[in-house]
Design an enzyme around this catalytic site. Sequence first.
Site, mmCIF file in Angstrom:
data_model
loop_
_atom_site.group_PDB
_atom_site.id
_atom_site.type_symbol
_atom_site.label_atom_id
_atom_site.label_comp_id
_atom_site.label_asym_id
_atom_site.label_seq_id
_atom_site.Cartn_x
_atom_site.Cartn_y
_atom_site.Cartn_z
ATOM 1 N N GLY A 148 0.829 -1.191 0.000
ATOM 2 C CA GLY A 148 0.000 0.000 0.000
ATOM 3 C C GLY A 148 0.868 1.247 0.000
ATOM 4 O O GLY A 148 2.016 1.225 0.457
ATOM 5 N N CYS A 149 0.294 2.316 -0.492
ATOM 6 C CA CYS A 149 1.070 3.554 -0.587
ATOM 7 C C CYS A 149 1.371 4.128 0.793
ATOM 8 O O CYS A 149 2.494 4.561 1.064
ATOM 9 C CB CYS A 149 0.341 4.577 -1.452
ATOM 10 S SG CYS A 149 -1.403 4.819 -1.060
ATOM 11 N N PHE A 150 0.387 4.123 1.685
ATOM 12 C CA PHE A 150 0.631 4.655 3.027
ATOM 13 C C PHE A 150 1.660 3.818 3.796
ATOM 14 O O PHE A 150 2.583 4.381 4.390
ATOM 15 C CB PHE A 150 -0.675 4.757 3.809
ATOM 16 C CG PHE A 150 -1.585 5.870 3.386
ATOM 17 C CD1 PHE A 150 -1.221 7.204 3.564
ATOM 18 C CD2 PHE A 150 -2.823 5.607 2.820
ATOM 19 C CE1 PHE A 150 -2.071 8.241 3.186
ATOM 20 C CE2 PHE A 150 -3.676 6.639 2.444
ATOM 21 C CZ PHE A 150 -3.298 7.954 2.621
ATOM 22 N N THR A 152 4.067 2.057 2.626
ATOM 23 C CA THR A 152 5.394 2.283 2.049
ATOM 24 C C THR A 152 6.045 3.518 2.654
ATOM 25 O O THR A 152 7.182 3.473 3.138
ATOM 26 C CB THR A 152 5.280 2.442 0.514
ATOM 27 O OG1 THR A 152 4.821 1.207 -0.038
ATOM 28 C CG2 THR A 152 6.618 2.820 -0.110
ATOM 29 N N GLY A 153 5.313 4.626 2.621
ATOM 30 C CA GLY A 153 5.887 5.858 3.144
ATOM 31 C C GLY A 153 6.171 5.780 4.635
ATOM 32 O O GLY A 153 7.245 6.169 5.103
#
Lengths: 335, 335, 335, 335
Positions: A148-150, A152-153
């Site tokens: 997921g993008c969140f 990852t960050g």
Amino acid sequence: MIRVAIIGASGYTGAESIRIVFRHQEAELTYLTALPEECGPAEEVFPQFRGRCDLPIEPLDLNKLSESADVALCCLPHKVSMGFVPKLLDAGVKVIDFSADYRLKDVDVYEKFYQKHTDTANLAKAAYGLPELFRDEIKSTDLVANPGCFPTGAMLAIAPLLKEGLIEPDSIIVSSVTGSSGAGKNPSNVFHFPNMNENLFPYGIGVHRHMPEMEQIAGAVAGTNVQVLFQPHVGPFDRGILSSVYGRPKAGAKDEQFDELYREFYKNEPFVQICKGSPALKDVAGTNYAHVYPRLIKGHVAAFSAIDNLVKGASGQAIQNMNVLFGVDEMMGLK
Amino acid sequence: MIRVAIIGASGYTGAESIRIVFRHQEAELTYLTALPEECGPAEEVFPQFRGRCDLPIEPLDLNKLSESADVALCCLPHKVSMGFVPKLLDAGVKVIDFSADYRLKDVDVYEKFYQKHTDTANLAKAAYGLPELFRDEIKSTDLVANPGCFPTGAMLAIAPLLKEGLIEPDSIIVSSVTGSSGAGKNPSNVFHFPNMNENLFPYGIGVHRHMPEMEQIAGAVAGTNVQVLFQPHVGPFDRGILSSVYGRPKAGAKDEQFDELYREFYKNEPFVQICKGSPALKDVAGTNYAHVYPRLIKGHVAAFSAIDNLVKGASGQAIQNMNVLFGVDEMMGLK
Amino acid sequence: MIRVAIIGASGYTGAESIRIVFRHQEAELTYLTALPEECGPAEEVFPQFRGRCDLPIEPLDLNKLSESADVALCCLPHKVSMGFVPKLLDAGVKVIDFSADYRLKDVDVYEKFYQKHTDTANLAKAAYGLPELFRDEIKSTDLVANPGCFPTGAMLAIAPLLKEGLIEPDSIIVSSVTGSSGAGKNPSNVFHFPNMNENLFPYGIGVHRHMPEMEQIAGAVAGTNVQVLFQPHVGPFDRGILSSVYGRPKAGAKDEQFDELYREFYKNEPFVQICKGSPALKDVAGTNYAHVYPRLIKGHVAAFSAIDNLVKGASGQAIQNMNVLFGVDEMMGLK
Amino acid sequence: MIRVAIIGASGYTGAESIRIVFRHQEAELTYLTALPEECGPAEEVFPQFRGRCDLPIEPLDLNKLSESADVALCCLPHKVSMGFVPKLLDAGVKVIDFSADYRLKDVDVYEKFYQKHTDTANLAKAAYGLPELFRDEIKSTDLVANPGCFPTGAMLAIAPLLKEGLIEPDSIIVSSVTGSSGAGKNPSNVFHFPNMNENLFPYGIGVHRHMPEMEQIAGAVAGTNVQVLFQPHVGPFDRGILSSVYGRPKAGAKDEQFDELYREFYKNEPFVQICKGSPALKDVAGTNYAHVYPRLIKGHVAAFSAIDNLVKGASGQAIQNMNVLFGVDEMMGLK
């Protein structure tokens, strides 16, 4: 040449994947598929590819996939994807799946947030595709669950602290702001321009699906159970996720050690850059880079990261995973 | 106190009308109506009115309208409005109609762009509600056709030239850029934030419905047939229309005379300001003002205007018309 | 490999040029220069290049240039550039100059809009770098005057009509909207975010420097004198120029012929795409493509184009010119 | 009528104050002052007031102030303000000061973050102008320290929890995102449109001046020492501050009790609205309202607030304070 198929090519992550493969010297697009009602010449589905892409977007034909591709980027939605991934694997291609369907190792957790899992056999074999933390698992699999993008960050922002045990595992708060492209391409009231423009707000308060994904990854890195409060917000811009991660340091953690700790931890990771000050979304827009900055302030950890949600948070990371899977330079197409 | 009902209160022009009546010292909101599925407490339909408006939005009841209001602002869509306006008038209220249904005096033209007109009797009686040009007609009517936002901006930009015969009546090109609030509140692909943000494009090329409205008004001001090429564009911002109007000057027109001509023409019009340089959308946002700037350059007229499409282009102009209808200070609620 | 130097690398067109050369398979960055106070590691001057560029930005040293580069992209401002270009040429490199200094063949016109020209010898030899119209001249020169962003967009929109004599040469109005990156990197009141955001306005009314450049190019294509009224506007977005070009058609011009005429005219031009409807800025953002759409409406020509002002309007066009100069595939680095 | 002077009228909070006083039925603008180089007719300094304001902005003359005004809104910068406030008070007007100079009761803290305090006598008498928390003190003073925008939003979000002792006083993290108008009107690299647009980033990491102001207020409400980690971010929009406040609940705190607790706490406060879900900046833009939403999630408090930084965070709050000072309806001019 790595022959690349994109399954579910008609959405934003599909378009972004097309854009990146265009630039990849050792990969070529060979097959684009979507639901029948979203098919057509790629340059009509995406006007930005006018004159640049002569492939059609077609309904999925598994025989054609089998003949034309080495790898499938599966950009289907959560819950839909697990209905297709077994067939894609059976067609003899490696699969990089963008959905949440193969990310959560604990089936019960998946089923609590989504629905009954229908492909637990492949779930058990899938590698979690965050190369900076799980490169070895990725190398030896046919199925990568693209993160997921969140997560990852957020995880890139605090992985070194988790690994070194410098943050209390029950204290972590991830407060993120994402751009609107994360919403996908379907119009909605919330993302109607006159509503979203000049606006910013928290959403999914207390209930976000990325929470267990973060806890799984954080736990794997820390080697212990980790609790995460994840609070997303959305703001009036296209691309990027700024994650501000707060937590209580373990006794003895020192602000002065953070910079060196992070540089050491990420020394072989070209896509993670340790900043000397605030990371900013515009510095990573359109790139596969994560900009990271950790500090210890007034008895709190405050670690920040900036990524492009469509690149390092989705399509770029998928190509990075593809590069790992096929043993080519991990930066190819992503420089 | 003027008692104000808003018919079709659940859209953007409804909300903007509510906001303006709040500030009007001699008017009060008494009745808000909408389609049944869009009803509810105003502060739930519009979170920006939380704690500020205790009226409900209800389905229309003509008896209740008759008892509670002196004037109805009718914010219904084109083609729908003419089905309601006769009933509103029969209920004994004055009507200011936001749709195109009562703007075009030539029924054939209306029917070419919309559909068969079902209320031609009232059409014949309606006044065109641009007070700067047609104040006298407005004073003596019960039904005002509130002008389109594009015609308002464009006509204020060139009315003095039309009136004085300084522009060739077959040469007029109106090239306008509007913000996205003009699209209304229904989500669509075009106005999906990730599509509209950082974007700008022309639309309705060759076919825009505002063209005949402009030609009717321009012709009335000029006293002769006028041909207008109208080309709208939409840009990534909420509010405002910038109109750049080009045309060929009549022989003898001089750049030096324009400023004085405009100041004289608009000397009693508080809402029209003649600029000394470029009008800018942000200077008029949220206000009922039009900023206007005319020039003669290299053998072309170039006249510019900036208005807020939701205020001078819709709800503010409606309140200005209401003030004219009821004989109160025309600036009340709009200062 | 083409060895590329960038002179004046610290601005927006410098950064965009760096970004494009990164992707070019047959070119490499070898030398970056700027004014002393703007020097430093490229990844510190431009945080977006953190970890991606290990070249420093240094003060210009002509010997170093001579040894390290085959071509110099000269990104210096108008009036400054002509003080450096002769030295760059003397150092033995080909030069692609981004300023206006070598665009206007008529020295008097240049001197009217800028100042006394100090390098008329090279001015006479320079080719105007719009490959779609002047490819042959570019092939045989050492000095390319990279076109202005507005003329690029406007001329691509109407070149076929000019060439075929289908538009009256004294009737042309170019009404364009540009994004804010065209302003360059120096902060100013106008481009201060709270002033520019949610704003749009015309500027340079009657006086824009791009007017004579357009007239020169249009005249060269049409084979006759052409008069252009050019009116730029600026809007609240980063990238792109939307040009709406209006004019009177010559007798006999027909809307139906335009599409085929344009397709024929641009049939060998990969970067010019003829749209089937409105061109939109977002479809060309980040690319070297021009999207073009011509129509004949109500006795007016209305031709539209969309380009990215930093790519087709500056750095991308420069790389396209470089590819022409060095005989490599014209699309390399720009796909 | 309350006669209002604005000292330092040429900035954003000055303009916003002018806009609000226009609508105030019992106040009138009588005197506008600024530095000599920023003086001129108000409608030229602020094009948005063209035709709406016939006052000039003049250099400050204390005699004229004394004669013409009952209250001065002092919009001068930190450190400058305390050089003027004693003179304004001596001129016989009440003062509402927008700077930080009279907010911090502990001179040592002020001097650590700013400079030596030169008006400690008035500092001791100043009331902190957050009427929802300190109305009684405001009523009985001549000098109000108008609060900072960040403290206003953050404190309204958690005041009920602090008051009831439901949050651990050493655990509070305020993570806020502000729009760019908070930067003031002077152009800078950071707020240059092409840099700020499509961007978002944290700033002032670890060092923000609003931290001690929050700790003072929170301590006063809680009746004990409170530690706050304050982390601001800035995003690509004009107006608004979204504050996400995190903390550890005291044992026994329950999510179910929060809604009622807040409704009770703010029951007489018209400008504080308790939401049923996410507060959003657009719902409060242009208004003096604060939208607040508290939750207890997974062992954390997460309380959110949205305000307009220029209204409830500055000029609107000043007018609210003025209304308290002069005993008129607190909502006047702010409805």
